[in-house]
Design an enzyme around this catalytic site. Structure first.
Site, PDB file in Angstrom:
ATOM      1  N   LEU A 146      -6.200   3.964   4.561  1.00 39.92           N
ATOM      2  CA  LEU A 146      -6.452   4.419   3.180  1.00 39.92           C
ATOM      3  C   LEU A 146      -7.696   4.040   2.611  1.00 39.92           C
ATOM      4  O   LEU A 146      -8.591   4.836   2.416  1.00 39.92           O
ATOM      5  CB  LEU A 146      -5.299   3.973   2.179  1.00 39.92           C
ATOM      6  CG  LEU A 146      -5.377   4.356   0.474  1.00 39.92           C
ATOM      7  CD1 LEU A 146      -5.262   5.862   0.508  1.00 39.92           C
ATOM      8  CD2 LEU A 146      -4.404   3.592  -0.051  1.00 39.92           C
ATOM      9  N   PRO A 184     -15.198   2.663   3.197  1.00 40.20           N
ATOM     10  CA  PRO A 184     -16.236   1.705   2.707  1.00 40.20           C
ATOM     11  C   PRO A 184     -16.510   1.809   1.382  1.00 40.20           C
ATOM     12  O   PRO A 184     -16.818   0.763   0.830  1.00 40.20           O
ATOM     13  CB  PRO A 184     -17.485   2.087   3.586  1.00 40.20           C
ATOM     14  CG  PRO A 184     -16.893   2.904   4.995  1.00 40.20           C
ATOM     15  CD  PRO A 184     -15.500   3.199   4.340  1.00 40.20           C
ATOM     16  N   ALA A 221     -14.175   2.979  -1.145  1.00 36.92           N
ATOM     17  CA  ALA A 221     -12.835   2.906  -1.608  1.00 36.92           C
ATOM     18  C   ALA A 221     -11.890   2.060  -1.299  1.00 36.92           C
ATOM     19  O   ALA A 221     -11.274   2.299  -0.100  1.00 36.92           O
ATOM     20  CB  ALA A 221     -12.414   4.317  -1.412  1.00 36.92           C
ATOM     21  N   GLY A 222     -11.805   0.899  -2.009  1.00 35.03           N
ATOM     22  CA  GLY A 222     -10.817  -0.137  -1.603  1.00 35.03           C
ATOM     23  C   GLY A 222      -9.865  -0.203  -2.703  1.00 35.03           C
ATOM     24  O   GLY A 222      -8.629   0.523  -2.711  1.00 35.03           O
ATOM     25  N   SER A 223     -10.047  -0.759  -3.815  1.00 34.69           N
ATOM     26  CA  SER A 223      -8.878  -0.917  -5.220  1.00 34.69           C
ATOM     27  C   SER A 223      -8.888   0.662  -5.508  1.00 34.69           C
ATOM     28  O   SER A 223      -7.844   0.803  -5.731  1.00 34.69           O
ATOM     29  CB  SER A 223      -9.752  -1.985  -6.196  1.00 34.69           C
ATOM     30  OG  SER A 223      -9.943  -3.224  -5.378  1.00 34.69           O
ATOM     31  N   ARG A 269       7.613 -38.036   5.018  1.00 37.86           N
ATOM     32  CA  ARG A 269       8.843 -38.783   5.478  1.00 37.86           C
ATOM     33  C   ARG A 269       8.203 -39.666   6.871  1.00 37.86           C
ATOM     34  O   ARG A 269       8.674 -40.933   7.159  1.00 37.86           O
ATOM     35  CB  ARG A 269       9.844 -37.749   6.201  1.00 37.86           C
ATOM     36  CG  ARG A 269      10.670 -37.303   5.125  1.00 37.86           C
ATOM     37  CD  ARG A 269      11.737 -36.392   5.599  1.00 37.86           C
ATOM     38  NE  ARG A 269      12.721 -35.777   4.766  1.00 37.86           N
ATOM     39  CZ  ARG A 269      13.248 -34.645   4.635  1.00 37.86           C
ATOM     40  NH1 ARG A 269      12.914 -34.096   5.744  1.00 37.86           N
ATOM     41  NH2 ARG A 269      14.059 -34.315   3.938  1.00 37.86           N
ATOM     42  N   GLU A 274      -3.397  -4.974  -0.090  1.00 36.82           N
ATOM     43  CA  GLU A 274      -2.623  -4.225  -0.978  1.00 36.82           C
ATOM     44  C   GLU A 274      -2.686  -4.284  -2.580  1.00 36.82           C
ATOM     45  O   GLU A 274      -1.783  -4.492  -3.377  1.00 36.82           O
ATOM     46  CB  GLU A 274      -1.174  -4.640  -0.513  1.00 36.82           C
ATOM     47  CG  GLU A 274      -0.842  -4.447   0.992  1.00 36.82           C
ATOM     48  CD  GLU A 274       0.345  -4.026   1.026  1.00 36.82           C
ATOM     49  OE1 GLU A 274       1.109  -3.514   0.581  1.00 36.82           O
ATOM     50  OE2 GLU A 274       0.657  -3.845   2.476  1.00 36.82           O
ATOM     51  N   THR A 295      -5.731  -6.363  -5.260  1.00 35.66           N
ATOM     52  CA  THR A 295      -6.243  -7.723  -5.538  1.00 35.66           C
ATOM     53  C   THR A 295      -5.496  -7.986  -6.889  1.00 35.66           C
ATOM     54  O   THR A 295      -4.893  -7.105  -7.494  1.00 35.66           O
ATOM     55  CB  THR A 295      -7.580  -7.743  -5.781  1.00 35.66           C
ATOM     56  OG1 THR A 295      -8.011  -6.663  -6.804  1.00 35.66           O
ATOM     57  CG2 THR A 295      -8.422  -7.222  -4.483  1.00 35.66           C
TER      58      THR A 295
HETATM   59  C1  LIG Z   1      -6.818  -8.372   6.203  1.00 29.31           C
HETATM   60  C2  LIG Z   1      -6.611  -6.899   5.553  1.00 29.31           C
HETATM   61  C3  LIG Z   1      -5.932  -5.902   6.091  1.00 29.31           C
HETATM   62  C4  LIG Z   1      -5.746  -4.742   5.569  1.00 29.31           C
HETATM   63  N1  LIG Z   1      -4.993  -3.595   5.894  1.00 29.31           N
HETATM   64  C5  LIG Z   1      -5.356  -2.368   5.430  1.00 29.31           C
HETATM   65  C6  LIG Z   1      -4.659  -1.352   6.028  1.00 29.31           C
HETATM   66  O1  LIG Z   1      -3.779  -1.222   6.877  1.00 29.31           O
HETATM   67  N2  LIG Z   1      -4.662  -0.182   5.291  1.00 29.31           N
HETATM   68  C7  LIG Z   1      -5.564   0.248   4.518  1.00 29.31           C
HETATM   69  O2  LIG Z   1      -5.668   1.237   3.929  1.00 29.31           O
HETATM   70  N3  LIG Z   1      -6.132  -0.883   3.798  1.00 29.31           N
HETATM   71  C8  LIG Z   1      -6.211  -2.067   4.220  1.00 29.31           C
HETATM   72  N4  LIG Z   1      -6.636  -3.114   3.693  1.00 29.31           N
HETATM   73  C9  LIG Z   1      -7.806  -2.731   2.484  1.00 29.31           C
HETATM   74  C10 LIG Z   1      -7.261  -3.576   1.294  1.00 29.31           C
HETATM   75  O3  LIG Z   1      -6.106  -2.702   0.671  1.00 29.31           O
HETATM   76  C11 LIG Z   1      -8.575  -3.429   0.438  1.00 29.31           C
HETATM   77  O4  LIG Z   1      -9.268  -4.683   0.888  1.00 29.31           O
HETATM   78  C12 LIG Z   1      -8.265  -3.838  -0.985  1.00 29.31           C
HETATM   79  O5  LIG Z   1      -7.727  -2.759  -1.630  1.00 29.31           O
HETATM   80  C13 LIG Z   1      -9.435  -4.337  -1.730  1.00 29.31           C
HETATM   81  O6  LIG Z   1     -10.664  -3.449  -1.706  1.00 29.31           O
HETATM   82  P1  LIG Z   1     -12.100  -3.842  -1.342  1.00 29.31           P
HETATM   83  O7  LIG Z   1     -11.878  -4.778  -0.406  1.00 29.31           O
HETATM   84  O8  LIG Z   1     -12.913  -2.446  -1.136  1.00 29.31           O
HETATM   85  O9  LIG Z   1     -12.533  -4.433  -2.636  1.00 29.31           O
HETATM   86  P2  LIG Z   1     -13.237  -3.711  -3.927  1.00 29.31           P
HETATM   87  O10 LIG Z   1     -12.142  -2.556  -4.444  1.00 29.31           O
HETATM   88  O11 LIG Z   1     -14.344  -3.528  -3.768  1.00 29.31           O
HETATM   89  O12 LIG Z   1     -12.958  -4.930  -5.047  1.00 29.31           O
HETATM   90  C14 LIG Z   1     -13.979  -6.011  -4.799  1.00 29.31           C
HETATM   91  C15 LIG Z   1     -13.562  -6.948  -6.094  1.00 29.31           C
HETATM   92  O13 LIG Z   1     -13.588  -6.116  -7.461  1.00 29.31           O
HETATM   93  C16 LIG Z   1     -12.625  -6.364  -8.144  1.00 29.31           C
HETATM   94  N5  LIG Z   1     -12.205  -4.966  -8.773  1.00 29.31           N
HETATM   95  C17 LIG Z   1     -12.178  -3.697  -8.178  1.00 29.31           C
HETATM   96  N6  LIG Z   1     -11.670  -2.718  -9.125  1.00 29.31           N
HETATM   97  C18 LIG Z   1     -11.560  -3.588 -10.228  1.00 29.31           C
HETATM   98  C19 LIG Z   1     -11.266  -3.084 -11.698  1.00 29.31           C
HETATM   99  N7  LIG Z   1     -11.210  -1.743 -11.807  1.00 29.31           N
HETATM  100  N8  LIG Z   1     -11.444  -3.942 -12.611  1.00 29.31           N
HETATM  101  C20 LIG Z   1     -11.662  -5.317 -12.194  1.00 29.31           C
HETATM  102  N9  LIG Z   1     -11.808  -5.852 -11.180  1.00 29.31           N
HETATM  103  C21 LIG Z   1     -11.896  -4.891 -10.200  1.00 29.31           C
HETATM  104  C22 LIG Z   1     -11.408  -6.669  -7.101  1.00 29.31           C
HETATM  105  O14 LIG Z   1     -10.224  -7.230  -7.610  1.00 29.31           O
HETATM  106  C23 LIG Z   1     -12.293  -7.505  -6.102  1.00 29.31           C
HETATM  107  O15 LIG Z   1     -12.228  -8.750  -6.693  1.00 29.31           O
HETATM  108  C24 LIG Z   1      -6.751  -4.504   4.389  1.00 29.31           C
HETATM  109  C25 LIG Z   1      -7.442  -5.694   3.761  1.00 29.31           C
HETATM  110  C26 LIG Z   1      -7.354  -6.829   4.499  1.00 29.31           C
HETATM  111  C27 LIG Z   1      -8.522  -7.992   3.914  1.00 29.31           C
END
Ligand SMILES: Cc1cc2nc3c(=O)[nH]c(=O)nc-3n(C[C@H](O)[C@H](O)[C@H](O)COP(=O)(O)OP(=O)(O)OC[C@H]3O[C@@H](n4cnc5c(N)ncnc54)[C@H](O)[C@@H]3O)c2cc1C
Length: 393
Positions: free
Chosen positions: A131, A134, A136-138, A277, A372, A374
């Protein structure tokens, strides 16, 4: 009081045995080398040969066409396997996060088709889900991998990152958009099988912790897929069911993810208890103070476990659990990080200087906090659910 059936108890025993003999040593070795165990490691074959064992149960009895997932069993096995090593636990053969996506999105025929491979015990097989991108994470609404229809085919173009077990997977569920302007309404999930032309591995990340499983980045260069690889078929995506499919996936996996933390917290607790212990005189004040801190660790872990259980209990009854899944994911990782930190404090300089296990757990747990969704994202989901704000994170 939770009553486990005989099969679940037997599986937990099996996880313990495999954990002690394989997972813990393999996890320590991966942590030292920085590399996940190779896909042809004999341990994975053992897992696959033992019928419906660990992997399939963790992710949902994959051999069955109906995919009868047992959430509570999955939760307990996730906790137990992460107790031995979370990284290796996540590398176990099976459909992985891809299984959760199939459960929430696929037609019965598609489940049967893509899960059939896990019945093969001649070698280990994996599934995965991609999902994250680069940009699109959160905010998954920002995915830019494009899907366009061309005759009877779909063409995917874009890139994906942080895909767990992605490089060794037989297939990956890839989320793409038919039109970024549609936001979540444009989302579609496809199964991309290994070897499909244009589906290319870019790199495997070097991670700070949980190094026992690989996290891969991919490029999709005009990957052509048959229409049958669109999960759920086109009708599924009417009425925003595409995004709901992604969200349902997370509601199933977030409490399981959080329960892994509880397992790691238990490992830290046991480690510190053994230390107390063996090192502190039986009736001394130092020992007493350390035991009080160990009790504090237990309180945090017990609370985290209860919250995780509530979320999967709802899932097992087919009831909505978005809120509870986020509670679990919000609460458990920091509680466990505190637990590991307290365990390190109890060991004092021994923990920092030469105790690889706790130091490693600290890094492993931190990484759990990010995947999954943050902490901040869970807070948003919860606030939106509680106060009826317009959309889900
Ligand atoms: C070990 C590992 C395994 C993973 N495996 C998978 C997988 O199998 N498949 C998959 O699709 N993804 C996977 N991921 C991705 C993971 O789901 C994302 O890293 C996660 O969703 C966060 O996205 P980002 O890293 O882009 O951070 P960002 O979204 O860029 O966030 C950066 C910071 O900004 C904060 N933030 C973001 N939006 C907001 C908001 N609206 N309000 C306040 N704070 C905000 C976040 O909390 C974080 O502190 C994996 C990640 C890791 C580390």
């Amino acid at each position: 009081m939770i009553e486990l059936d005989a099969q679940s108890r037997a599986l937990l025993d099996e996880v313990r045995e495999l954990g002690r003999h394989y997972m813990r040593p393999m996890g320590l070795a991966s942590d030292a080398s920085g590399l996940p165990p190779p896909a042809d490691h004999p341990f994975y074959l053992i897992c696959s040969r033992r019928g419906g064992l660990v992997s399939q149960v963790v992710e949902g009895e994959a051999g069955e066409a109906a995919l009868t997932w047992k959430p509570l069993r999955a939760l307990l096995i996730a906790e137990e396997s992460a107790y031995w090593d979370r990284g290796v636990a996540l590398s176990l053969p099976g459909p992985g996060l891809g299984g959760a996506a199939l459960r929430s999105t696929a037609t019965p025929e598609q489940r049967q088709r893509f899960l059939a491979v896990f019945a093969d015990s001649a070698r280990a097989h994996w599934g995965a889900m991609a999902l994250t991108e680069p940009g699109a994470g959160s905010d998954v609404a920002r995915i830019r991998t494009r899907a366009r229809k061309e005759g009877d085919s779909w063409i995917l173009a874009g890139s994906k990152m942080f895909c767990s077990n992605g490089a060794r997977a037989d297939w990956v569920v890839v989320w793409a958009t038919v039109d970024p302007a549609l936001g979540r309404d444009g989302h579609r999930a496809f199964v991309v099988e290994r070897g499909t032309p244009g589906f290319e591995l870019l790199k495997i990340e070097h991670k700070m912790g949980s190094r026992g499983y690989e996290t891969a980045s991919f490029a999709l260069y005009d990957v052509r897929l048959p229409a049958e690889n669109l999960l759920g078929g086109e009708t599924f995506y009417h009425a925003r069911r595409g995004f709901k499919g992604a969200l349902a996936t997370l509601s199933l996996t977030r409490p399981i993810h959080a329960a892994q933390g509880v397992g790691m917290g238990r490992a830290a607790y046991d480690h510190a208890l053994d230390f107390v212990r063996s090192e502190y005189p039986k009736h001394g004040r130092r020992r007493q103070r350390a035991l009080e801190r160990l009790a504090e660790i237990q309180r945090g872990l017990a609370t985290a476990r209860s919250i995780c259980m509530q979320a999967v209990w709802l899932a097992s009854r087919g009831e909505p659990n978005v809120l509870e899944a986020s509670y679990a994911k919000l609460f458990a990782p920091p509680a466990v990080l505190r637990a590991v930190s307290t365990a390190l404090d109890i060991l004092g300089e021994a923990g920092v200087r030469n105790d690889r296990m706790l130091e490693k757990l600290y890094r492993d747990v931190k990484i759990l906090d990010i995947g999954e969704g943050t902490q901040q994202v869970q807070r948003l989901v919860i606030a939106r659910r509680l106060f009826g704000l317009p959309r889900d994170a």
